[in-house]
Scaffold this active site. Structure first.
Site, PDB file in Angstrom:
ATOM      1  CD  GLU B 213      -0.224   0.948 -10.674  1.00 39.18           C
ATOM      2  OE1 GLU B 213      -0.113   2.157 -10.429  1.00 39.18           O
ATOM      3  OE2 GLU B 213       0.640   0.108 -10.377  1.00 39.18           O
ATOM      4  CG  HIS B 247       3.853   0.629  -9.030  1.00 46.08           C
ATOM      5  ND1 HIS B 247       2.652   1.290  -9.054  1.00 46.08           N
ATOM      6  CD2 HIS B 247       4.613   1.267  -8.110  1.00 46.08           C
ATOM      7  CE1 HIS B 247       2.683   2.302  -8.184  1.00 46.08           C
ATOM      8  NE2 HIS B 247       3.868   2.303  -7.606  1.00 46.08           N
TER       9      HIS B 247
END
Lengths: 361, 288
Positions: B213, B247
């Site tokens: 990511e 995150h």
């Protein structure tokens, strides 16, 4: 969370880093009372969290005769779209040379990364691309509570030794304040010694609590509201509301919307334990954004109960259509509950996203 | 399988919390199904002598090791104490710590990971779902019903997105050797490179899916380090800069770590990158 220059400077000064004499004003009327402590010529600096603040007209030279006019103009300005609410007025330094020093969390080495260059006042990212050899680097495990002397010598090279204690103290700031980044750019030398002419400090959001910071200013009002429920929320510019569980899955849902040429209105990760009440709050929060025309809910989990989630969606009672992808325990029951109330449940995230993009076209 | 097998004895720290107890039960249910050992003891300071989900609880990891043979710990303690728990496990001589806990201050993680390295202890996580070797061992919180045993390794910075992709692999008849969630924090113990090195030594693994990511460059560093056939998916192509996407580690900073440049760098290394999670099984089939 990013601190403003004057906040960072106050913290730097606590750890023994010399900073220019200055004062913060919140209105131009405060200026006359504050410049008495400063030399006749000073700098007026907008306290806004934007890059390239100087180039955007946020840093101006002033003196006792024109200071008030300049401050008044600056308070009325937008610096790269951000209104000026606070101004730092500071003594002008007799700069002999500009350097750059920073300490950051380095993902690759899992250590503190110290950067130093003798070409200060520059954009470090640009310098890293154009002249990487001009930047000296050192990696330091956080198990050490100070920078070893050899490392400081390597970093400084032929630069003045008086900068060593500044970098050492910057590491103290970094450790004491749970910093992701502590930066002095430029770090200047003057006949009166070195000074942090500018200061940047980013504090780890996961350490705000133990740093005594109660509110994360980097978040918008709706993002803060989301934080209360334990959601991660980011506002975006489109019209498709997105709710997912897990950051990666939610991001992938956003990406799939873009793949099908739709535009997401937000990112909302409900986190673990998506029960009826949390889902209801998430749906209401996303629906409260007037640009949201349709909402995609994409929840996948081993322990997520789909019937609870379905009830949560329905009890939110919102006006926009909701397209749902649910996988987990009691999937069939969840589907029945949604079908009975006119909501659509799709078999995959792919189908759910396509249906949502079609719905707004 | 990598990092552990049926015979791995596991200690759970933070065992008496609601989450800890719940997951001991799930891990040990799986261990019973596959004939493994699972969680042999729990640790919660001050609660020694109690029992939770059928396992005894001790005040410290050292106390637990006096009564049980174990080589791995799963850390479930709250964020403020999790760094300490990782160091306790490393100091007690365990060779693997799986840190599930989210929101650990990054300086705590950096210290704990450095300390663990001094003790030859590998840390997976923090902020991760742990690992699962289907048919062999589960050390974490991954749902087991989506997985199947096979030859594809999976490494991911995410949790639920991993389950999504594992589900698609299973449906396409591509079983998994080991699925490792390395964690969504900026600083993590085992990175893509470390796990790939383990997969290279694992006879069972023939190809690896790398699920990355935005943020940092661990994906590219991993891809550069391996000879194994790999396929990648990078989440966050639509992520705006300077915004944390759920995150702690998923943030594009200073123009670095955006999905497009990551994908370009991977493609330059001839790593196929899927535009959608659903494209991954077909790409893997081509690699085999």
């Amino acid at each position: 969370m990013k601190l403003l220059e004057y906040e960072a400077k106050a913290i730097f000064a606590e750890q023994g880093i010399p900073v220019p004499r200055g004062a913060v004003i919140r209105s131009p009327d405060e200026l006359p009372g504050r410049i008495a402590d400063l030399p006749p010529e000073f700098v007026v600096k907008a306290q806004v969290d934007v890059g390239g603040r100087g180039k955007a007209g946020g840093i101006l030279m002033a003196d006792r005769t024109n200071g008030e006019t300049i401050a008044r103009e600056l308070f009325g300005k937008l610096i790269r779209g951000v209104p000026v609410r606070e101004i730092l007025i500071e003594e002008r330094l007799a700069v002999t040379h500009e350097y750059y020093a920073s300490i950051a969390v380095d993902r690759s080495s899992k250590q503190a990364l110290i950067l130093f260059t003798e070409s200060g006042g520059v954009d470090i990212e640009t310098l890293a691309k154009e002249n990487p050899d001009a930047i000296r680097k050192a990696s330091l495990p956080l198990l050490l509570n100070q920078i070893p002397p050899f490392m400081l010598r390597d970093l400084l090279g032929s630069a003045p030794k008086e900068l060593g204690p500044v970098i050492q103290n910057l590491y103290r700031v970094f450790l004491a304040r749970d910093a992701l980044l502590a930066e002095i750019n430029p770090l200047v030398t003057t006949p009166g010694g070195p000074f942090a002419a500018d200061a940047k400090l980013i504090i780890d959001d996961n350490a705000l609590n133990r740093q005594g910071i109660t509110q994360n200013r980097d978040l918008t009002e709706r993002e803060r509201e989301a934080e209360k429920y334990g959601f991660s929320y980011v506002e975006l510019a489109g019209s498709i509301g997105v709710i997912g569980n897990g950051a990666g899955l939610t991001m992938a849902t956003l990406d799939l919307i873009e793949y099908y040429q739709g535009k997401a209105a937000n990112f909302l990760d409900v986190g673990g334990g998506a029960d009826q009440e949390r889902v209801m709050h998430a749906v209401r929060l996303v629906a409260a954004d007037p640009s949201v025309k349709v909402i995609v809910v994409n929840l996948l989990g081993g322990i997520t109960r789909c019937d609870d989630v379905a009830r949560g969606i329905i009890s939110a009672g919102i006006s926009q259509p909701v397209i749902v992808r649910l996988a987990g325990t009691n999937e069939d029951e969840g589907r029945k509950i949604l079908d009975g109330s006119g909501y659509r449940m799709m078999g995959s995230m792919e189908e759910a996203v396509r249906a949502a993009v079609e719905a707004v076209q | 399988m990598i990092y552990g097998d049926k015979n791995t004895g596991i200690i759970m720290t933070g065992a008496t919390g609601k989450q800890g107890a719940f997951h001991i039960a799930l891990i040990n249910e799986y261990a019973r199904q596959v004939g493994g050992r699972g969680v042999v003891a729990g640790v919660s300071p001050g609660k020694g002598g109690q029992g939770v989900a059928g396992v005894p609880v001790y005040n410290s990891i050292r106390d637990a090791l006096r009564e049980h043979d174990a080589s791995a710990a799963i850390v479930f303690v709250p964020a403020f104490a999790a760094g300490d728990s990782i160091m306790e496990a490393a100091d007690a001589g365990l060779s693997l710590v799986v840190a599930i806990t989210e929101h650990i201050p990054v300086h705590d993680s950096m210290r704990a990971i450095s300390f663990a390295r001094l003790n030859d202890c590998a840390v997976i996580g923090p902020n991760c779902p742990g690992l699962l070797s289907p048919g062999e061992v589960k050390m974490g919180i991954m749902p087991v019903h989506l997985s199947s045993r096979g030859h594809i390794g999976v490494i991911s910075r995410s949790g639920t997105l991993t389950y999504e992709i594992v589900d698609q692999l299973t449906r396409a008849g591509l079983g998994q050797s080991t699925i490792v969630g390395i964690g969504g924090d900026p600083v993590i113990g085992q990175t893509f490179s470390d796990v790939l090195r383990k997969f290279e030594e694992d006879d069972q693994t023939r190809a690896v899916v790398l699920i990355g990511e935005v943020g940092g460059s661990l994906e590219e560093e991993g891809a550069r380090s391996t000879e194994l056939p790999i396929a990648a998916y990078i989440a966050g192509i639509s992520a705006p800069p300077e915004k944390r996407m759920g995150h702690a580690g998923a943030i594009i900073e200073g123009g670095e770590g955006d999905a497009r440049s990551k994908i370009e760098r991977l493609k330059a290394m001839e790593v196929p990158v899927a535009s959608r999670p659903s494209d991954i099984p077909a790409i893997i089939k081509k690699l085999l």
